[in-house]
Design a protein around this motif. Structure first.
Motif, short mmCIF file in Angstrom:
data_model
loop_
_atom_site.label_atom_id
_atom_site.label_comp_id
_atom_site.label_asym_id
_atom_site.label_seq_id
_atom_site.Cartn_x
_atom_site.Cartn_y
_atom_site.Cartn_z
N UNK A 157 0.84 -1.19 0.00
CA UNK A 157 0.00 0.00 0.00
C UNK A 157 0.88 1.25 0.00
N UNK A 158 1.93 1.21 0.82
CA UNK A 158 2.83 2.37 0.89
C UNK A 158 3.45 2.65 -0.47
N UNK A 159 3.86 1.57 -1.14
CA UNK A 159 4.49 1.74 -2.46
C UNK A 159 3.49 2.27 -3.49
N UNK A 160 2.31 1.65 -3.51
CA UNK A 160 1.34 2.00 -4.54
C UNK A 160 0.72 3.39 -4.31
N UNK A 161 0.64 3.78 -3.03
CA UNK A 161 0.07 5.09 -2.73
C UNK A 161 0.90 6.22 -3.30
N UNK A 162 2.16 5.90 -3.68
CA UNK A 162 3.02 6.94 -4.23
C UNK A 162 2.42 7.52 -5.52
N UNK A 163 1.68 6.73 -6.23
CA UNK A 163 1.09 7.26 -7.46
C UNK A 163 -0.40 7.02 -7.57
N UNK A 164 -0.91 6.01 -6.84
CA UNK A 164 -2.32 5.68 -6.97
C UNK A 164 -3.18 6.70 -6.26
N UNK A 165 -4.26 7.15 -6.88
CA UNK A 165 -5.06 8.23 -6.30
C UNK A 165 -6.41 7.74 -5.76
N UNK A 166 -6.76 6.50 -6.04
CA UNK A 166 -8.10 6.04 -5.68
C UNK A 166 -8.15 5.34 -4.33
N UNK A 167 -9.26 4.69 -4.12
CA UNK A 167 -9.53 3.96 -2.88
C UNK A 167 -8.65 2.70 -2.83
N UNK A 168 -8.02 2.47 -1.69
CA UNK A 168 -7.23 1.24 -1.53
C UNK A 168 -7.77 0.47 -0.32
N UNK A 169 -8.04 -0.81 -0.52
CA UNK A 169 -8.54 -1.65 0.56
C UNK A 169 -7.53 -2.76 0.82
N UNK A 170 -7.15 -2.95 2.09
CA UNK A 170 -6.21 -4.02 2.42
C UNK A 170 -6.96 -5.15 3.13
N UNK A 171 -6.64 -6.38 2.74
CA UNK A 171 -7.36 -7.55 3.25
C UNK A 171 -7.36 -7.67 4.76
N UNK A 172 -6.21 -7.46 5.39
CA UNK A 172 -6.13 -7.73 6.83
C UNK A 172 -6.99 -6.80 7.66
N UNK A 173 -7.33 -5.63 7.10
CA UNK A 173 -8.14 -4.68 7.86
C UNK A 173 -9.61 -5.12 7.95
N UNK A 174 -10.01 -5.95 7.00
CA UNK A 174 -11.43 -6.31 6.93
C UNK A 174 -11.78 -7.52 7.78
#
Lengths: 561, 435
Positions: A157-174
């Motif tokens: 998530x940290x890596x992808x947030x560098x350029x990704x602008x949309x909603x990000x959902x991580x499995x372990x949080x759910x």
């Protein structure tokens, strides 16, 4: 003490119900037809209709059970979402044939959350291209065993947030539960319906909320969540309809039995749920929706195609079969085809539309079969009871075959069978007494049985749970839902008691963080503890504690103010 | 029909003792892995709950001393009952294959049980076989392929003279591992000579060797013998990471073996590399049994190069294969009187050690050499646990008229003999266990 008002709205397949509660009493109960093309308009209509009965000045809480997420998934209207998975070795993801593409990334986390091989960072660089041009498309990040060690998902998530602008959902949080395919599906659906939920929340922002205070969304586990949470975890709002009914039973039922069966009879279907030891049973892994198996905590509900408006078929030798198809409008309301509702109306057991039309209908059909109209109607009601009873038996048989993993449980399996029947839904007064008699059990038809779902939605309260896992040999403790991972300083002293204590503490912290009242009781829903022995020597322990902050539902008295 | 019925029972509250390999933790990581892989709710796999085996179901196979109640615990009844549930699933056509993934294991348990041997009290596969015959008839032909690293001496003991059962055991050479038996020369009793097939393998045998045995020996023998059911006693201690054996098998190898064998029924036996092997072997096995892709299953710790099978070892495996298949092909030419002697009775004496419970048993056995059936057997047994001499009369599943009558006479003689504290007669086809 000032009075505390709440509104509950349940958007159903046929009707949208709204209830206004004042403390523990029902002030008003209204019903409007659900507008499938514009759910919001019928929801608003119900809201305004029930608000007419509100005379107070203080802002009141609104609890919404919508079919928005459910419908988006069932009708395949979720937005496309990208899935990046770190499967490691094991089942070939491609063989599972998910109905959405998955980008697989190198990396291997084992069952105890030990990193066998790190994330493939070279592949991360290439992801941007692989994910396509759309930088705003929702993204699901899911790793195998991320509930045991979320670091791969977090890093991604940290890596992808560098350029990704949309909603990000991580499995372990759910969810803290094990089941990688379900985690993928849950996270994907969560990402896919995120925009729907945001749009929905946007509408509520614009609405004139004058008398409304906090708005809470009902979840499949019968709890509520606030709007901020629902934007992060919209997937938890699926299947809130059946949950609203169960909460309605918990709020209204006078049943004193520890075990009872809940029978929610609708027009098209009947939902069965089991209460055991005073609590409604949950799905073992999570809700299934439209064939998608998820990890969303949900009441265990089985739906059968049997309702007041079910179609009837007659076959020589077979007799009358009801459902699973829905017929059109009942004859008593001007329809063409007889339904179980018409049988009740003709026999004077229910008041709806024209009794005369219903009677004539049975006589016409009876004449073709050579039987008296009213005896035919009675046979239909008997067939309904018989089919319902068979469904209840099959339901409990299924429950009694649930796997058990200890000798103690197998020798003394929990007693599941009901000692009472609690019914709700508009046709309940017609069919529940006969079912109770057939099962030889005491029965109760909820007061407000036709609007109990809305009352249940209003009476529901926030639920928060965590899964704590401690591995004293590794010296680590993890709570995936909170993204919490720490070293254990004195592993030798980290007992199951200590794990329970920490889990409770963290549950409250998590509830506070999310903006909920954290003063209720923290229950331990599930617990496991094992000695780890290597080479005839105890090297550590592994504890798992699953908690739930579960305040009692508001009890509602069965009368109007 | 579902592909695989999975009867999973990890007995999370039972251990032989707290640090014993047969402890609560044994199937914990296997449960975790199967759950995380989503196999409990895969459409091709359905999970079932075991039940307790009844007295009748146990006593059809075993003679338990001093009594069932005294020696058999609930855990054993559940493991045996789980295998019965698995066989019913297959018989009733609910599933194509069934896998009893449960503990405690059973393949070191003999016909006569004085206690626990090699962690086993009840022989799960044997109870399964007798249940199959009880439901489907005495003519049923059942093959057991035991792939545990230890010789399946208990299963061999039970079916040693049983023409309805073909017992093939692949294991680490008995000269290097418990129980120290299972040589190629052990070929069965006079009533089923050649149907006990032992394939002792040198320590270090890996995927190449195991699969070679399957292709060169096991599959051709099965093809010729044409069993109605094939049971795999799937011990998983032949894995390269197992702490109590010296074999070099892998999860991929096990999945391939399962695919080749395609057994109707699979029963877990041993396997004590609970973290590094069992989770992966069981996932691979389940996938292979369900006909799914197992190519990506892999242990976190890989085999070292020096653990891979050497060329000279492969040559040893080839020699064992040649010897076994050569005998199999010529088994009908063997003159039984040269092996078992002429006359009407074959006699043998044995000392049996129960390592888990530290019991010594002495047996004196007589087998009626009969040309019409497998012949009745009489066993005198006593042990350091219960010193009294017990006489056991065993009828085969398909006794001839003469043997039925003679067995009753034997029973009468034993009953009249003051030396015996107890006489037990077992007639499995008649579902009779008389004490």
């Amino acid at each position: 003490m000032s009075e505390f008002y709440k509104i509950g709205i349940d958007v159903g397949g046929t009707n949208t119900d709204a209830a206004l509660l004042c403390d523990s009493e029902v002030v008003a109960l209204v019903k409007v037809p659900t507008n499938h093309n514009d759910l919001l308009s019928s929801t608003m209509q119900a809201l305004h209709k029930v608000l007419d009965h509100y005379e107070g000045k203080d802002p009141l809480q609104l609890h919404l059970s919508t079919t928005l997420s459910t419908n988006a998934i069932v009708e395949g209207r979720g937005a496309p979402a990208n899935v990046v998975a770190v499967p490691g070795p094991g089942v070939n993801l491609k063989s599972l044939e998910f109905p959405f593409p998955i980008l697989e990334l190198g990396g291997y986390m084992d069952h105890r959350g030990r990193e066998v091989s790190p994330l493939d960072l070279h592949q991360i660089a290439g992801l941007r291209k692989a994910l396509g041009e759309d930088e705003a498309r929702a993204l699901a990040i899911v790793g195998k065993f991320s509930q045991r060690n979320p670091s791969h998902e977090q890093r991604l998530k940290a890596e992808l947030s560098k350029w990704h602008r949309g909603f990000i959902s991580m499995g372990h949080r759910l969810s803290g539960r094990s089941n990688f395919p379900r985690r993928i599906v849950t996270t994907y659906l969560n990402a896919s319906i995120a925009q729907h939920q945001l749009d929905f929340l946007g509408v509520w922002k614009d609405v004139d909320r004058a008398p409304l205070g906090e708005i809470l969304i009902l979840k499949a586990d019968g709890g509520t969540m606030n709007l901020e949470d629902s934007a992060e975890r919209p997937i938890e709002s699926i299947l809130s309809g059946p949950a609203a009914s169960i909460m309605g039973v918990k709020a209204l039922s006078l049943c004193q039995e520890k075990n009872y069966v809940i029978v929610d009879i609708g027009g098209t279907t009947t939902d069965l749920a089991a209460v055991v030891g005073g609590e409604a049973l949950f799905e073992r892994d999570g809700a299934t929706i439209s064939g998608y198996k998820t990890l969303v905590p949900a009441f265990l509900v089985r739906s059968i195609g049997l309702g007041g408006d079910s179609a009837l078929t007659y076959e020589e030798g077979q007799g009358i079969t009801i459902g699973p198809r829905r017929s059109g409008t009942p004859v008593c309301l001007g329809g063409e085809q007889l339904t179980p509702t018409d049988a009740a109306v003709a026999l004077g057991l229910a008041c709806l539309g024209s009794q005369e039309k219903a009677r004539q209908g049975w006589q016409r059909w009876g004449a073709t079969l050579g039987v008296d109209g009213s005896s035919l109607a009675r046979r239909v009601l008997q067939a309904f009871t018989r089919q319902l009873r068979q469904a209840v038996d099959a339901f409990y048989e299924e429950l009694e075959n649930m796997p058990l993993y200890t000798i103690q449980e197998l020798l003394h399996p929990p007693e599941l069978r009901p000692t009472a029947v609690v019914g709700l839904g508009a046709p309940a007064p017609i069919f529940i007494p006969a079912l109770g008699e057939d099962l030889d059990l005491p029965w109760e038809v909820l007061s407000f049985s036709a609007g109990a779902n809305a009352i249940g939605a209003a009476a529901a309260r926030a639920t928060v749970g965590v899964t704590l896992r401690a591995d004293t040999e590794r010296g680590s403790v993890t709570i995936p839902e909170m993204g919490y991972q720490r070293e254990i300083h004195r592993p030798l002293f980290f007992s199951i008691e200590k794990a329970r204590q920490l889990a409770e503490e963290k549950t409250r912290e998590y509830a506070n963080f999310r903006g909920y009242d954290a003063t209720g009781e923290v229950y331990i829903v599930e617990e496991e503890s094992f000695q780890m022995v290597r080479g005839f020597r105890t090297v550590g322990q592994t504890h798992m504690v699953r908690t739930q902050l579960r305040p009692e539902v508001h009890r509602v008295r069965g009368r109007t103010k | 029909m579902t592909e695989v019925g999975l009867v999973f029972f990890p007995a999370f509250d039972w251990a032989i003792s707290h640090d014993h390999p047969e402890r609560q933790e044994r199937l914990l990581y296997t449960r975790d892995q199967i759950q995380e892989e989503g196999l409990f709710d895969h459409p091709s796999i359905r999970e079932y709950r075991p039940r307790l085996a009844t007295d009748e179901e146990i006593l059809r196979t075993h003679v338990v001393l001093p009594s069932l109640h005294h020696t058999v615990a609930e855990s054993h009844r559940i493991a045996a009952g789980g295998t019965i549930v698995a066989s019913d699933l297959v018989i009733d056509g609910l599933v194509k294959h069934a896998f009893a993934l449960l503990r405690p294991p059973g393949h070191h348990a003999n016909r006569i049980v004085h206690g626990s041997r090699g962690f086993c009290v009840l022989n799960n596969e044997a109870i399964m076989v007798d249940h199959l015959r009880h439901r489907l008839g005495a003519d049923l032909k059942v093959a057991i392929v035991d792939t545990d690293a230890h010789h399946a001496d208990g299963t061999q003991d039970i079916f040693y003279n049983d023409p309805g059962v073909l017992h093939i055991s692949l294991h680490q050479d008995g000269r290097t591992l418990y129980p120290g038996t299972g040589f190629t020369s052990e070929r069965g009793g006079p009533g089923a000579y050649g149907q006990t097939v032992n394939i002792p393998l040198p320590p270090g045998t890996g995927d190449e060797g195991m699969l070679m045995v399957m292709e060169r020996v096991v599959l051709p023998i099965l093809k010729e013998w044409k069993p109605d059911y094939v049971i795999n006693a799937a011990g998983q201690d032949n894995h390269f990471s197992d702490p109590i054996t010296n074999m070099s098998f892998s999860a991929q190898g096990y999945a391939k073996l399962t695919e080749l064998l395609s057994p109707d029924l699979v029963v877990l036996e041993g396997g004590y590399s609970i973290e590094s092997a069992l989770p992966y072997i069981n996932v691979g096995l389940l996938l292979a049994l369900a006909g799914l892709d197992y190519s990506k299953v892999q242990e976190p710790v890989q085999r070292l190069d020096r653990e891979k099978q050497t060329k000279s070892l492969t040559e040893q495996v080839v020699r064992v294969c040649d010897e076994v298949i050569d005998f199999w092909q010529h088994r009908s030419e063997v003159k039984l009187e040269e092996v078992f002697g002429a006359g009407s009775l074959f006699q043998r004496q044995r000392q049996i050690y129960y390592d888990t419970d530290n019991i010594y048993e002495s047996q004196q056995e007589y087998i009626r050499l009969c040309s019409d059936c497998a012949g009745w057997r009489v066993i005198y047994t006593s042990s350091t646990k219960a010193r009294d001499l017990v006489g056991v009369v065993l009828l085969p599943w398909k006794p001839c008229q003469a043997c039925s009558v003679e067995a009753r006479e034997q029973q009468g003689e034993l009953l009249a003999d003051q030396r015996f504290s107890q006489v037990i007669c077992v007639d499995p086809a008649a579902n009779l266990h008389q004490v």
